[in-house]
Design an enzyme around this catalytic site. Structure first.
Site, mmCIF file in Angstrom:
data_model
loop_
_atom_site.group_PDB
_atom_site.id
_atom_site.type_symbol
_atom_site.label_atom_id
_atom_site.label_comp_id
_atom_site.label_asym_id
_atom_site.label_seq_id
_atom_site.Cartn_x
_atom_site.Cartn_y
_atom_site.Cartn_z
ATOM 1 N N GLU A 82 54.174 45.070 34.232
ATOM 2 C CA GLU A 82 54.412 45.336 32.807
ATOM 3 C C GLU A 82 55.869 45.694 32.545
ATOM 4 O O GLU A 82 56.362 45.517 31.435
ATOM 5 C CB GLU A 82 53.501 46.468 32.314
ATOM 6 C CG GLU A 82 52.114 45.981 31.945
ATOM 7 C CD GLU A 82 51.311 46.950 31.081
ATOM 8 O OE1 GLU A 82 51.760 48.076 30.841
ATOM 9 O OE2 GLU A 82 50.214 46.557 30.658
ATOM 10 N N LYS A 130 45.447 40.604 22.522
ATOM 11 C CA LYS A 130 44.728 41.515 21.625
ATOM 12 C C LYS A 130 44.638 40.904 20.234
ATOM 13 O O LYS A 130 43.593 40.931 19.596
ATOM 14 C CB LYS A 130 45.452 42.861 21.535
ATOM 15 C CG LYS A 130 45.366 43.672 22.804
ATOM 16 C CD LYS A 130 46.000 45.048 22.563
ATOM 17 C CE LYS A 130 46.269 45.745 23.870
ATOM 18 N NZ LYS A 130 47.125 46.916 23.727
ATOM 19 N N HIS A 168 42.690 37.932 57.134
ATOM 20 C CA HIS A 168 41.615 36.959 57.332
ATOM 21 C C HIS A 168 41.303 36.217 56.035
ATOM 22 O O HIS A 168 40.255 35.594 55.919
ATOM 23 C CB HIS A 168 40.375 37.672 57.880
ATOM 24 C CG HIS A 168 40.631 38.331 59.200
ATOM 25 N ND1 HIS A 168 40.252 37.782 60.398
ATOM 26 C CD2 HIS A 168 41.296 39.475 59.508
ATOM 27 C CE1 HIS A 168 40.646 38.575 61.392
ATOM 28 N NE2 HIS A 168 41.288 39.606 60.869
#
Ligand code: PA5
Length: 461
Positions: free
Chosen positions: A288, A423, A309
């Site tokens: 951010e 948003k 792995h």
């Protein structure tokens, strides 16, 4: 106090090259420190360890004690910067299976985090898990309007009120929000909830050392004053503007030099599962802060040896765009020896009697060598011991490094304009008042359909 050391000999970056940034680092340092008191500069975190509000701290500790006495669960509601720091510190410093222990073993309340997603499964399962047990809520939101925690708060508040009645429930709700802004502040005032302040000049992802992190952390039985002492130690240690003596700034410079060399992805690596959420906190802090204006290192994480792995193959041989920063914890608090087995069918007797930490250490050395030879520069952060002070130290180290790094990159590390886009779209689709105008376009004509209808029109002509 346990220390942290930066080792960059496997990064491929020479000290001489780092020191070419001496002047710009000193300039940024001066600006950060000169602007520290300016409200709009969002630098409230810079001197927080040495200047935090002692009265607020006492109140946090008193509330934590009350919650420990009257609750078996603390439900912490928040997202992003209002969530990750507390979880990172609690998980790194408590029993690996803390929340699964029974009350007598735990001694302090279970800490459950919600409001960080919109999954009905997650919320319903949490309500089920709480069942009839005594619980309290700490709702954390600086803006007081974030959708995920707001939904969770509605649900858990109702559950609490149904269980205890509105009056008693009031005594079990702790609100951490800004001093005088937002819906949560308004509600807290109306309902007379106990409140804690998120200072206006401390952004969410830099707020773990405020009440945002400290109340849940203290409730889990962690000594929050020690955490602040560790951060204070770091505040002093990294207050030297001279790059030569400042490991925090060196880390910021090295990652920018690697970025200029087309290493656009940084993997923060741990060999300790307890650090999983610390990596999540770090990812948010850097993503951010730096990912804007088409720039920025993509921060990601790995837990070794587990991830050797899975993504280990890519790291070793995939596109050469990566570098790793290794959190190397030198001293473990527990030790476990590999037992002898007469039959040795699994062929492990060659390491019989050795400790698992020793094997983990060798896995780390071997992996670093392999990755560096495979073209992945490594930066190593040597952490003497994983304790409360060290966590405070690490938090401050990365916050300051992030501020320096973002400035070196030429972006503002304290805003996050990009997160508003989803948003706005979501509110339009949900029909939130004030967002109606474009909602029809979004609902009726997603891009793929728009293209198709244009094509159809053309075909008809
Ligand atoms: O770092 C940030 O600023 C964000 O991640 C916020 O912390 C997050 O969006 C939650 O915001 P709020 O505390 O206003 O609910």
């Amino acid at each position: 106090m346990a220390n942290i050391k930066l080792d960059f000999k496997l990064s491929g970056i020479e000290l001489k090259k780092i020191m070419e940034n001496e002047d710009i680092v000193a300039d940024i340092h001066k600006t950060l420190h000169n602007d520290a008191d300016k409200e709009e500069a969002f630098l409230g975190w810079l001197h927080l360890p040495s200047q935090y509000d002692k009265t607020e701290m006492l109140r946090i500790q008193a509330c934590a004690k009350k919650i420990q006495q009257d609750s078996d669960v603390l439900v912490v509601i928040g997202i992003g910067g209002s969530y990750l720091g507390a979880r990172a510190v609690i998980e790194s410093l408590t029993h690996t299976f803390y929340n699964l222990l029974d009350k007598t073993q735990r001694k302090t309340p279970q800490i459950l985090f919600v409001g960080n997603n919109m999954s009905a499964n997650y919320i319903m399962d949490m309500l089920h898990l709480i069942g009839n047990r005594d619980f309290s809520i700490n709702v954390i939101s600086k803006s007081g309007t974030t959708t995920e925690p707001a939904i969770a708060f509605r649900i858990f508040r109702e559950y609490l009120e149904n269980k205890y009645g509105v009056k008693e429930a009031r005594k079990r709700i702790y609100v951490t929000t800004s001093k005088d802004k937002g819906a949560l502040r308004k509600l807290a005032t109306e309902e007379e909830y106990e409140t804690f302040i998120i200072p206006d000049n401390v952004g969410g992802r830099y707020s773990v050392l405020t009440a945002v992190g400290l109340l849940p952390i203290a409730t889990a039985g962690i000594d929050v004053e020690k955490l602040m002492q560790g951060a204070k130690f770091a505040e002093k240690k990294y207050s030297d503007q001279n790059l030569k003596y400042n490991d925090c700034y060196k880390y910021a410079v090295i990652r920018n030099l690697l970025y200029q060399d087309k290493k656009a992805i940084e993997i923060l690596v741990t060999y300790e599962p307890k650090m999983h959420y610390f990596i999540e906190w770090w990812k948010q802090l850097f993503a951010e802060s730096e990912g804007k204006e088409g720039k920025g290192i993509f921060p990601t994480g790995a837990e070794f040896t587990t991830d050797l792995h899975s993504i280990g193959q890519y790291i070793q041989e995939g596109k050469r765009q990566l570098f790793e920063t290794i959190l190397h914890i030198e001293e473990r608090d527990q030790s476990l020896k590999i037992p002898n087995d007469e039959d040795d069918i699994d062929g492990l007797n060659y390491i019989e009697g050795k400790s698992i930490e020793y094997v983990n250490e060798k896995a780390m050395e071997g992996t670093m060598k392999a990755h560096v030879e495979g073209g992945v520069p490594n930066i190593e952060l040597r952490i003497e011991k994983l304790d409360t002070e060290t966590m405070g130290h690490l938090i401050y180290f990365f916050e300051l490094a992030c501020a320096m790094s973002g400035n070196l990159l030429g972006v503002n590390p304290f805003n996050q304009p990009g997160v508003e886009k989803y948003k706005t779209n979501m509110f339009q689709l949900l029909g939130k008042p004030g967002y109606e105008e474009q909602s029809e376009v979004l609902v009726k004509e997603p891009t793929s359909k728009k293209k198709a209808s244009k094509k159809n029109k053309k075909d008809k002509q």
